[in-house]
Design an enzyme around this catalytic site. Sequence first.
Site, PDB file in Angstrom:
ATOM      1  N   LYS A  98     -43.589  32.302 -20.919  1.00  0.00           N
ATOM      2  CA  LYS A  98     -42.627  32.943 -21.816  1.00  0.00           C
ATOM      3  C   LYS A  98     -41.519  31.990 -22.267  1.00  0.00           C
ATOM      4  O   LYS A  98     -40.831  32.263 -23.255  1.00  0.00           O
ATOM      5  CB  LYS A  98     -42.000  34.168 -21.139  1.00  0.00           C
ATOM      6  CG  LYS A  98     -41.133  33.839 -19.935  1.00  0.00           C
ATOM      7  CD  LYS A  98     -40.554  35.092 -19.303  1.00  0.00           C
ATOM      8  CE  LYS A  98     -39.670  34.732 -18.112  1.00  0.00           C
ATOM      9  NZ  LYS A  98     -38.527  33.885 -18.484  1.00  0.00           N
ATOM     10  N   ASP A  99     -41.338  30.878 -21.558  1.00  0.00           N
ATOM     11  CA  ASP A  99     -40.303  29.912 -21.942  1.00  0.00           C
ATOM     12  C   ASP A  99     -40.807  28.873 -22.937  1.00  0.00           C
ATOM     13  O   ASP A  99     -40.011  28.107 -23.481  1.00  0.00           O
ATOM     14  CB  ASP A  99     -39.761  29.185 -20.703  1.00  0.00           C
ATOM     15  CG  ASP A  99     -38.945  30.094 -19.803  1.00  0.00           C
ATOM     16  OD1 ASP A  99     -38.384  31.081 -20.325  1.00  0.00           O
ATOM     17  OD2 ASP A  99     -38.882  29.839 -18.585  1.00  0.00           O
ATOM     18  N   ARG A 149     -36.033  41.755 -26.495  1.00  0.00           N
ATOM     19  CA  ARG A 149     -37.248  42.551 -26.315  1.00  0.00           C
ATOM     20  C   ARG A 149     -37.006  43.738 -25.398  1.00  0.00           C
ATOM     21  O   ARG A 149     -37.361  44.883 -25.712  1.00  0.00           O
ATOM     22  CB  ARG A 149     -38.355  41.654 -25.718  1.00  0.00           C
ATOM     23  CG  ARG A 149     -39.593  42.411 -25.261  1.00  0.00           C
ATOM     24  CD  ARG A 149     -40.575  41.469 -24.559  1.00  0.00           C
ATOM     25  NE  ARG A 149     -40.002  40.864 -23.364  1.00  0.00           N
ATOM     26  CZ  ARG A 149     -39.964  41.443 -22.164  1.00  0.00           C
ATOM     27  NH1 ARG A 149     -40.449  42.664 -22.009  1.00  0.00           N
ATOM     28  NH2 ARG A 149     -39.439  40.804 -21.138  1.00  0.00           N
ATOM     29  N   ARG A 150     -36.402  43.482 -24.249  1.00  0.00           N
ATOM     30  CA  ARG A 150     -36.125  44.563 -23.307  1.00  0.00           C
ATOM     31  C   ARG A 150     -35.093  45.532 -23.865  1.00  0.00           C
ATOM     32  O   ARG A 150     -35.260  46.756 -23.809  1.00  0.00           O
ATOM     33  CB  ARG A 150     -35.614  43.982 -21.990  1.00  0.00           C
ATOM     34  CG  ARG A 150     -36.638  43.176 -21.208  1.00  0.00           C
ATOM     35  CD  ARG A 150     -35.947  42.395 -20.100  1.00  0.00           C
ATOM     36  NE  ARG A 150     -36.869  41.630 -19.264  1.00  0.00           N
ATOM     37  CZ  ARG A 150     -36.527  40.558 -18.566  1.00  0.00           C
ATOM     38  NH1 ARG A 150     -35.278  40.101 -18.629  1.00  0.00           N
ATOM     39  NH2 ARG A 150     -37.412  39.937 -17.823  1.00  0.00           N
ATOM     40  N   ARG A 167     -26.208  36.496 -18.516  1.00  0.00           N
ATOM     41  CA  ARG A 167     -26.840  35.176 -18.419  1.00  0.00           C
ATOM     42  C   ARG A 167     -26.713  34.629 -17.007  1.00  0.00           C
ATOM     43  O   ARG A 167     -25.979  35.128 -16.178  1.00  0.00           O
ATOM     44  CB  ARG A 167     -26.180  34.207 -19.411  1.00  0.00           C
ATOM     45  CG  ARG A 167     -26.476  34.492 -20.882  1.00  0.00           C
ATOM     46  CD  ARG A 167     -27.926  34.241 -21.252  1.00  0.00           C
ATOM     47  NE  ARG A 167     -28.467  33.032 -20.649  1.00  0.00           N
ATOM     48  CZ  ARG A 167     -28.244  31.799 -21.090  1.00  0.00           C
ATOM     49  NH1 ARG A 167     -27.481  31.610 -22.160  1.00  0.00           N
ATOM     50  NH2 ARG A 167     -28.781  30.753 -20.479  1.00  0.00           N
ATOM     51  N   ARG A 173     -27.098  36.268 -11.718  1.00  0.00           N
ATOM     52  CA  ARG A 173     -27.120  37.613 -12.293  1.00  0.00           C
ATOM     53  C   ARG A 173     -27.011  38.689 -11.226  1.00  0.00           C
ATOM     54  O   ARG A 173     -26.327  39.701 -11.422  1.00  0.00           O
ATOM     55  CB  ARG A 173     -28.403  37.789 -13.123  1.00  0.00           C
ATOM     56  CG  ARG A 173     -28.283  37.171 -14.506  1.00  0.00           C
ATOM     57  CD  ARG A 173     -29.518  37.401 -15.345  1.00  0.00           C
ATOM     58  NE  ARG A 173     -30.491  36.329 -15.152  1.00  0.00           N
ATOM     59  CZ  ARG A 173     -31.651  36.269 -15.786  1.00  0.00           C
ATOM     60  NH1 ARG A 173     -32.011  37.234 -16.617  1.00  0.00           N
ATOM     61  NH2 ARG A 173     -32.474  35.257 -15.589  1.00  0.00           N
ATOM     62  N   CYS A 221     -37.036  33.902 -28.617  1.00  0.00           N
ATOM     63  CA  CYS A 221     -36.038  34.790 -28.002  1.00  0.00           C
ATOM     64  C   CYS A 221     -35.282  35.634 -29.016  1.00  0.00           C
ATOM     65  O   CYS A 221     -34.530  36.523 -28.638  1.00  0.00           O
ATOM     66  CB  CYS A 221     -35.021  33.951 -27.219  1.00  0.00           C
ATOM     67  SG  CYS A 221     -35.720  33.040 -25.832  1.00  0.00           S
TER      68      CYS A 221
END
Length: 321
Positions: A98-99, A149-150, A167, A173, A221
């Site tokens: 995903k990165d 997305r979330r 972040r 987090r 992103c």
Amino acid sequence: MSGNGNAAATAEEDTPKMRVIRVGTRKSQLARIQTDSVVATLKALYPGLQFEIIAMSTTGDKILDTALSKIGEKSLFTKELEHALERNEVDLVVHSLKDLPTVLPPGFTIGAVCKRESPYDAVVFHPKFVGKTLETLPEKSVVGTSSLRRAAQLQRKFPHLEFKSIRGNLNTRLRKLDELQEFSAIILAAAGLQRMGWQNRVGQILHPEECMYAVGQEGGCSVPVAVHTAIKDGQLYLTGGVWSLNGAETMQDTMQTTIHVPVQHEDGPEDDPQLVGITARNIPRQPQLAAENLGISLATLLLNKGAKNILDVARQLNEAH
């Protein structure tokens, strides 16, 4: 003594040196855990090689006060590692799919994909809300996530909640969640929590009907794009969707194709083994092409139904705020 010393030196010179493979990775604890796992697998497969792990910070690691979608930089977590590859400072790098950027730099390939852990997202709640779900959180509760997305999907599913960017690495987090009293919950990748050994913090797993997961990596992103895939009885099912930033608009659809991968594959080497950036010599080309064509067909279908307009507006709004 000197004679023995010379003999020892000669023996040492005659002993072949083990080849060293330099493995690049990000410095974060989770990245190191993932890389250590990959290196352990490689050592088992290639006992005659040595592996040296070289860790470095990336742009995404250094800019922590801005939402990922606002930075406007491609390859946020990979560019420095890509440069190290280009300069021959490392031989390979380990990433989360995903990165990766949507298009790999020229000359690069994905040489291996490890068996995927859980692709789902997980909810971690503030200690005072343990036992709750997103649906039962109080009105106007703030939920932290660094992903458009979330946020877009969950805003549509749970309109009584507010979503705010958060972040930092997983440790940071979780500390913000527990100590700042700002967030009622945060959304994290279930796989990351599992790898860190923090399964006990998972309060809820988000299933596809609530939040589809990241594809690696159409769109980057800055746009809310997500998928869900399943293989059943030789059929590959692909559900894809796009959302407006607030989740009010969405475009989703599902398509399928036949996938058949024999247990033993005896095809010889091919002139062009790379497909969609991945070199997979041990997988027949037919299922790879079928999967790629399925993705293209679904993307084309969604675009023809109006997904492009939704994404264009999402990009414009994201850049304006």
